[in-house]
Design an enzyme around this catalytic site. Sequence first.
Site, mmCIF file in Angstrom:
data_model
loop_
_atom_site.group_PDB
_atom_site.id
_atom_site.type_symbol
_atom_site.label_atom_id
_atom_site.label_comp_id
_atom_site.label_asym_id
_atom_site.label_seq_id
_atom_site.Cartn_x
_atom_site.Cartn_y
_atom_site.Cartn_z
ATOM 1 N N ALA A 14 0.843 -1.205 0.000
ATOM 2 C CA ALA A 14 0.000 0.000 0.000
ATOM 3 C C ALA A 14 0.872 1.246 0.000
ATOM 4 O O ALA A 14 0.569 2.234 0.663
ATOM 5 C CB ALA A 14 -0.926 0.008 1.210
ATOM 6 N N ARG A 20 -3.980 9.267 -9.016
ATOM 7 C CA ARG A 20 -5.184 9.338 -9.845
ATOM 8 C C ARG A 20 -6.445 9.536 -9.011
ATOM 9 O O ARG A 20 -7.480 9.957 -9.536
ATOM 10 C CB ARG A 20 -5.312 8.072 -10.687
ATOM 11 C CG ARG A 20 -4.280 7.993 -11.813
ATOM 12 C CD ARG A 20 -4.276 6.625 -12.460
ATOM 13 N NE ARG A 20 -5.591 6.276 -12.985
ATOM 14 C CZ ARG A 20 -5.917 5.053 -13.414
ATOM 15 N NH1 ARG A 20 -5.032 4.074 -13.337
ATOM 16 N NH2 ARG A 20 -7.116 4.809 -13.881
ATOM 17 N N GLY A 106 -3.362 -3.563 -1.243
ATOM 18 C CA GLY A 106 -4.382 -2.821 -0.527
ATOM 19 C C GLY A 106 -5.465 -2.245 -1.403
ATOM 20 O O GLY A 106 -6.575 -1.986 -0.937
ATOM 21 N N GLU A 160 6.125 -8.430 -17.753
ATOM 22 C CA GLU A 160 5.318 -7.217 -17.680
ATOM 23 C C GLU A 160 4.933 -6.783 -19.092
ATOM 24 O O GLU A 160 5.671 -7.016 -20.059
ATOM 25 C CB GLU A 160 6.086 -6.100 -16.976
ATOM 26 C CG GLU A 160 6.294 -6.338 -15.484
ATOM 27 C CD GLU A 160 4.995 -6.336 -14.722
ATOM 28 O OE1 GLU A 160 4.165 -5.430 -14.932
ATOM 29 O OE2 GLU A 160 4.793 -7.254 -13.910
#
Length: 456
Positions: A14, A20, A106, A160
């Site tokens: 977290a 955003r 989180g 990724e």
Amino acid sequence: MVEHSTPLAIVVLAAGKGTRMKSDLHKVLHPIAGRPMLEHLLESAAALAPERQVVVAGHGREQLEKALGSRAAIAVQEPQLGTGHAVQQAEGALADFTGDVLILYGDVPFVSTGTMRAMIDRLHADDSPAVVVLGFEPEDPLQYGRVLAHDDGRIAMMVEYKDATEEQRACRLCNSGLMAVKSADLFDLLARVGNDNAQGEYYLVDIVNVATLEGQACAVIVTPDPDEVGGINSRGELAEAEARWQAKRRIAAMADGATLIAPETVFFAWDTRLGRDVTIEPNVVFAPGVTVADNVVIHAFSHLEGATLESGVAIGPYARLRPGAILRKGAKVGNFVEVKNAELGEGAKANHLTYVGDAIVGAKANLGAGTITCNYDGYFKHRTVIGERAFIGSNSALVAPVKIGADAIVAAGSTVTRDVADGELRLVRGEQLVKPGWADRFHDAMKKKKAEKSGS
């Protein structure tokens, strides 16, 4: 389900800035169904009885410390150098821990206990994978990292999106980021992760690649519900997650015996409890802490928070029940009535335009329209006690602390500042002054004055 005696630790990442969200509140503390998203996640994990919980924080860690108290250790990631680097910050909190480590996020609050347990079960399978990854197959894989796996679930490679080839991007199995790892392997693998990638970060997924290159098996299990691993990074995604949660809760409420006249307009909190044969009309909002017994009717446009409703109660429309409101069997609270920290006894009624605060209202008492318990003197709250079967006339003000006896009557328009005895009538009004013809003479004089002013 396989039972394991191996101790479990939970590591929750977290540390992101959550830019955003455009909020001063830490991203994982934004509520869904009246509860911070982090708390949804921790509740699911709690069913596995983790021995330790570590939350990796960065920006806004003071808020997390306040919210969590002693329930979890806080590890600080500063600066933020990727997910692998984030997990490394938990090493100190787990220095003497031996067992399984479940890595969660989180801002991914709705991973079920069952899915977490399945990850741990896979970690203890006969082939003893070094890492278990939770994968999912969304309708649109977007820019998620990909899991390249064999048919038996053994992972060949993790990549990724930004580092993937077009062929690798064609794979639809995506990485949720959630992993299960044995503590004996976790930090050793992390120590061998580099940052030679498009982001220049230490990716957590690379522990799979490190282990695979060294000949250790790694495995993926796939959740059948992609929404379970949906991350929340913006206000829009927060609203979408709220909508999904509410839709499931409405279905569950109706399946359990409640009638929702317009389900899409009813909003529940995470802990709302409903009995059977409850009827909920449109545009009703439940904030946290509400318990509703059987055969209750909640009329339209009502708001409930921290309230208990016993069987046969009816409230609304346009009722507001605030924390500490208790409505005993068969009590009724009507339109534009507010109840706060007050108990209405069995069969008591406050049918309209009334405020009942810091009060005890006896069984079958009746509060007329406009009744107010004046509970606050600007510094302290005071209690009003109304006896059984008492009748409070319309537009009365009961100035607390005050007690109205059983079977007493308070006449309409009274302001009561002293206790009223059982069976007593209390009438508190100014003497009515009658002047016959006064109004007619007044109107004539004013009309004449206005006419003179207009002609001047």
